[in-house]
Design a protein around this motif. Structure first.
Motif, PDB file in Angstrom:
ATOM      1  N   ALA A  71      -2.466  31.698 -31.672  1.00  0.00           N
ATOM      2  CA  ALA A  71      -1.138  31.096 -31.554  1.00  0.00           C
ATOM      3  C   ALA A  71      -0.739  30.381 -32.840  1.00  0.00           C
ATOM      4  CB  ALA A  71      -1.115  30.129 -30.376  1.00  0.00           C
ATOM      5  N   GLY A  72      -1.695  29.682 -33.463  1.00  0.00           N
ATOM      6  CA  GLY A  72      -1.398  29.013 -34.725  1.00  0.00           C
ATOM      7  C   GLY A  72      -1.071  30.003 -35.830  1.00  0.00           C
ATOM      8  N   GLN A  73      -1.805  31.100 -35.891  1.00  0.00           N
ATOM      9  CA  GLN A  73      -1.514  32.123 -36.891  1.00  0.00           C
ATOM     10  C   GLN A  73      -0.153  32.765 -36.641  1.00  0.00           C
ATOM     11  OE1 GLN A  73      -4.869  34.789 -36.741  1.00  0.00           O
ATOM     12  NE2 GLN A  73      -6.128  33.531 -38.097  1.00  0.00           N
ATOM     13  N   LEU A  74       0.172  32.996 -35.373  1.00  0.00           N
ATOM     14  CA  LEU A  74       1.456  33.607 -35.050  1.00  0.00           C
ATOM     15  C   LEU A  74       2.614  32.681 -35.425  1.00  0.00           C
ATOM     16  CD1 LEU A  74       3.123  35.855 -33.715  1.00  0.00           C
ATOM     17  CD2 LEU A  74       2.766  34.702 -31.519  1.00  0.00           C
ATOM     18  N   PHE A  75       2.501  31.401 -35.067  1.00  0.00           N
ATOM     19  CA  PHE A  75       3.594  30.463 -35.353  1.00  0.00           C
ATOM     20  C   PHE A  75       3.791  30.290 -36.858  1.00  0.00           C
ATOM     21  CE2 PHE A  75       5.115  26.147 -36.164  1.00  0.00           C
ATOM     22  CZ  PHE A  75       6.307  26.165 -35.456  1.00  0.00           C
ATOM     23  N   SER A  76       2.698  30.106 -37.600  1.00  0.00           N
ATOM     24  CA  SER A  76       2.825  29.934 -39.045  1.00  0.00           C
ATOM     25  C   SER A  76       3.314  31.222 -39.721  1.00  0.00           C
ATOM     26  CB  SER A  76       1.486  29.501 -39.644  1.00  0.00           C
ATOM     27  OG  SER A  76       0.463  30.449 -39.343  1.00  0.00           O
ATOM     28  N   GLY A  77       2.894  32.382 -39.209  1.00  0.00           N
ATOM     29  CA  GLY A  77       3.397  33.642 -39.746  1.00  0.00           C
ATOM     30  C   GLY A  77       4.887  33.817 -39.519  1.00  0.00           C
ATOM     31  N   LEU A  78       5.365  33.420 -38.329  1.00  0.00           N
ATOM     32  CA  LEU A  78       6.804  33.489 -38.057  1.00  0.00           C
ATOM     33  C   LEU A  78       7.580  32.528 -38.953  1.00  0.00           C
ATOM     34  CD1 LEU A  78       6.785  33.700 -34.144  1.00  0.00           C
ATOM     35  CD2 LEU A  78       7.402  35.514 -35.757  1.00  0.00           C
ATOM     36  N   LEU A  79       6.990  31.359 -39.215  1.00  0.00           N
ATOM     37  CA  LEU A  79       7.638  30.410 -40.130  1.00  0.00           C
ATOM     38  C   LEU A  79       7.819  31.031 -41.511  1.00  0.00           C
ATOM     39  CD1 LEU A  79       8.618  27.539 -40.911  1.00  0.00           C
ATOM     40  CD2 LEU A  79       6.215  26.987 -41.379  1.00  0.00           C
ATOM     41  N   ALA A  80       6.751  31.638 -42.047  1.00  0.00           N
ATOM     42  CA  ALA A  80       6.842  32.257 -43.362  1.00  0.00           C
ATOM     43  C   ALA A  80       7.832  33.419 -43.363  1.00  0.00           C
ATOM     44  CB  ALA A  80       5.454  32.744 -43.801  1.00  0.00           C
ATOM     45  N   MET A  81       7.844  34.210 -42.297  1.00  0.00           N
ATOM     46  CA  MET A  81       8.743  35.358 -42.241  1.00  0.00           C
ATOM     47  C   MET A  81      10.202  34.910 -42.267  1.00  0.00           C
ATOM     48  SD  MET A  81       8.975  38.300 -39.297  1.00  0.00           S
ATOM     49  CE  MET A  81       9.696  37.136 -38.126  1.00  0.00           C
ATOM     50  N   ASN A  82      10.532  33.864 -41.516  1.00  0.00           N
ATOM     51  CA  ASN A  82      11.915  33.379 -41.499  1.00  0.00           C
ATOM     52  C   ASN A  82      12.325  32.789 -42.843  1.00  0.00           C
ATOM     53  OD1 ASN A  82      13.256  33.391 -38.593  1.00  0.00           O
ATOM     54  ND2 ASN A  82      11.079  33.050 -38.309  1.00  0.00           N
ATOM     55  N   VAL A  83      11.412  32.072 -43.487  1.00  0.00           N
ATOM     56  CA  VAL A  83      11.730  31.511 -44.799  1.00  0.00           C
ATOM     57  C   VAL A  83      11.951  32.623 -45.818  1.00  0.00           C
ATOM     58  CG1 VAL A  83      10.830  30.119 -46.697  1.00  0.00           C
ATOM     59  CG2 VAL A  83      10.533  29.341 -44.352  1.00  0.00           C
TER      60      VAL A  83
END
Length: 568
Positions: A71-83
């Motif tokens: 879950a932590g990897q998914l959330f941080s990955g989504l953060l980077a993708m949106n940025v």
């Protein structure tokens, strides 16, 4: 007894007590029928595990830990993708709509990202990394010497680049905003602090503040990727202006005035020349930094078992390597001569057709040699007796992804060139050489990738000094070691020697193929056939997107080939 002890008691098999009872009954009835005794013994081996609440709790805790990490990897990955997507929208708006979104707006957005990334990096250095049990494990594969050396070299060149940029903007202060002097200053601070982080903490497997660390790493990586994209875009504009000065259509950004030129002073000309010369190092630094941050992100919360640690590492030695070294140095010397000839003509006037013929002829002679060497190395890998290294290794997985991804840049340009040349049915010598060059380049990329990836997945040959049994006399031990070495390594000596010769030859070849496009030798952009076939803007975008990836591929291949050389 605490709950871990009760969990262990919950895992005690009931079949163990049944086995003891069956053994006692077998001793009491030894004179009974043998068939009955065999059936009792078979029943004793039927193990049944107790499924208690404590057992389920222990299993659920392990599942929760795995789920929390994902879950932590998914959330941080989504953060980077949106940025990254937001930044790409900004940069694309500068290209397609020069009035609504200007380059200054993009730099303000990137400055905000750099400020947020710097806040997290400083917090990690001062707080997270100093916590108790923060870094219990370190990944020995992450951040090898050649990567850290490249990071420091390109980081120093990037800092010097922005110093020249500051001086260049100060020389034109009459038509430049003070913000354009502030932006390079923030870039210098960001590069310095990020380089310090990656130099000292690239091997960390952080065990505290997982989610905050993952989000900070992804934010910093997204910032590096956007800085790389902006650098590629600016480099594209720079190439476009150079071509416009040679007689093509001039295209100037909407937010810059054509009258804002460099004054006729020595200082301004030095700053301008230094800025142009050092510019290619900026995108390379961004790519290296983002790749190292990705490895750190993968290692957050990772626990490395003790038996996975490497106790002995092979060292880089040139002992016994002759043919590959001599052939590679000769290739490097000839390539530097061709490169200097091209640069001398490019500074005085447009390069002549003879220079392009010399360039393509050099590549057509070199690329098949590299292809044959990579194929021979792949065959030797198949004949080796070394086992495959199947352990989980985020660094090696990233190396494979970067090799395959970066190769797409030059391969894509080659395919576009092939289509244009075949469709126009050229009869010119230069066009036929360009077609042969494109085909040879595709084959060389594929064969070299296979050779490097195959070598990275092999166990390194390292002599274990602790393998000798105790109690032997020194003379007997020396005789035993000598016999073992001849028996084990003697049969592989020619294979290891051939792999080292091939690896060092390919390293030197990739060095010259990295130097040429890195410092401004771009015949693919100067050649007029593809430009007239696809149109100026389309071919311009294809070349300037693929060339930075091609430069990064050569540099990354050098590191991979050095690892293959050391492990052979």
């Amino acid at each position: 007894m605490g709950w871990p002890g009760r969990c262990l008691r919950g895992l005690i098999p009931i079949g163990y007590m049944a086995g003891k009872e069956a053994t006692r009954q077998r001793h009491l009835t030894q004179d009974t029928d043998g068939e009955e005794s065999t059936s009792v013994q078979a029943e004793a081996w039927k193990i049944r595990y107790e499924t208690s609440w404590l057992h389920r709790r222990c299993s659920s805790l392990l599942h929760k830990d795995t789920q929390a990490r994902k879950a932590g990897q998914l959330f941080s990955g989504l953060l980077a993708m949106n940025v990254v997507f937001l930044g790409c929208a900004f940069i694309s708006s500068v290209i397609f709509n020069r009035v609504a979104i200007t380059l200054r707006d993009v730099e303000i957005f990137l400055s905000i990202l750099k400020l947020l990334s710097l806040c997290w990096i400083i917090y990690y250095l001062l707080c997270t990394s100093r916590k108790l049990h923060a870094v219990l494990y370190r990944d020995s594969h992450a951040g090898p010497v050649w990567v850290q050396g490249s990071l420091v070299l390109f980081g120093a060149c990037t800092i010097l680049l922005h110093v020249f940029r500051i001086g260049y903007n100060i020389s034109r202060i009459h038509c430049k905003s003070p913000l354009e002097i502030l932006f390079p200053c923030t870039e210098i601070i960001f590069v310095c602090i990020q380089t310090y982080l990656l130099w000292h903490h690239s091997k960390d497997c952080t065990q505290v503040q997982h989610n905050l660390t993952r989000c900070g790493l992804m934010l910093t990586m997204a910032t590096d990727l956007l800085l790389w994209l902006l650098a590629v875009t600016n480099d594209s504009v720079h190439r476009e202006i150079e071509s416009a000065l040679k007689g093509l259509v001039q295209n100037v950004r909407g937010n810059e005035s054509s009258s804002c030129t460099c004054p006729n002073t020595t200082a301004c000309l030095i700053f301008q020349k230094g800025y142009v010369l050092l510019y290619p190092f900026n995108p390379e630094y961004c790519l290296i930094g983002s790749s190292m941050l990705y490895v750190m992100w993968k290692n957050v919360g990772r626990r490395i078992p003790p038996h996975h640690a490497i106790h002995a590492k092979p060292k880089f030695k040139l002992h016994g390597v002759i043919y590959g070294l001599v052939l590679g140095i000769s290739t490097l010397f000839i390539g530097i001569c061709i490169f200097m000839t091209y640069q001398i003509q490019a500074t005085s006037s447009a390069p002549s057709q003879e220079t392009f013929v010399l360039y393509y002829s050099y590549y057509i002679a070199l690329l098949p040699m590299m292809t044959v060497g990579a194929l021979a190395g792949t065959v030797i890998h198949g004949l080796e007796e070394r086992e495959l290294d199947t352990l989980k290794n985020p660094t090696r997985s990233l190396d494979v992804i970067l090799l395959m991804g970066a190769a797409l840049g030059q391969i894509g340009i080659s395919y576009f060139s092939i289509v244009a040349i075949v469709a126009t049915n050229p009869r010119d010598l230069l066009d036929r050489l360009s077609l042969t060059y494109a085909v040879s380049l595709i084959i060389q990329h594929i064969t070299q990738n296979i050779f490097i990836i195959e070598g990275l997945h092999r166990q390194p040959l390292v002599e274990d000094p602790d393998a000798s049994p105790a109690g032997q006399e020194p003379t007997q031990e020396l005789r035993r070691v000598s016999h073992t070495y001849r028996h084990t390594y003697g049969r592989l000596n020619w294979k290891r020697k051939a792999l080292k010769e091939i690896s060092i030859f390919l390293v030197l070849c990739n060095i010259i193929l990295w130097i040429m496009p890195m410092f401004g030798m771009h015949p693919a952009f100067e050649n007029g056939l593809e430009k007239s076939f696809y149109g100026y803007s389309t071919w311009f975008a294809i070349v300037n997107f693929g060339l930075p990836l091609g430069v990064f591929y050569r540099m990354h291949s050098i590191g991979g080939l050095l690892e293959v050389y050391v492990s052979s």
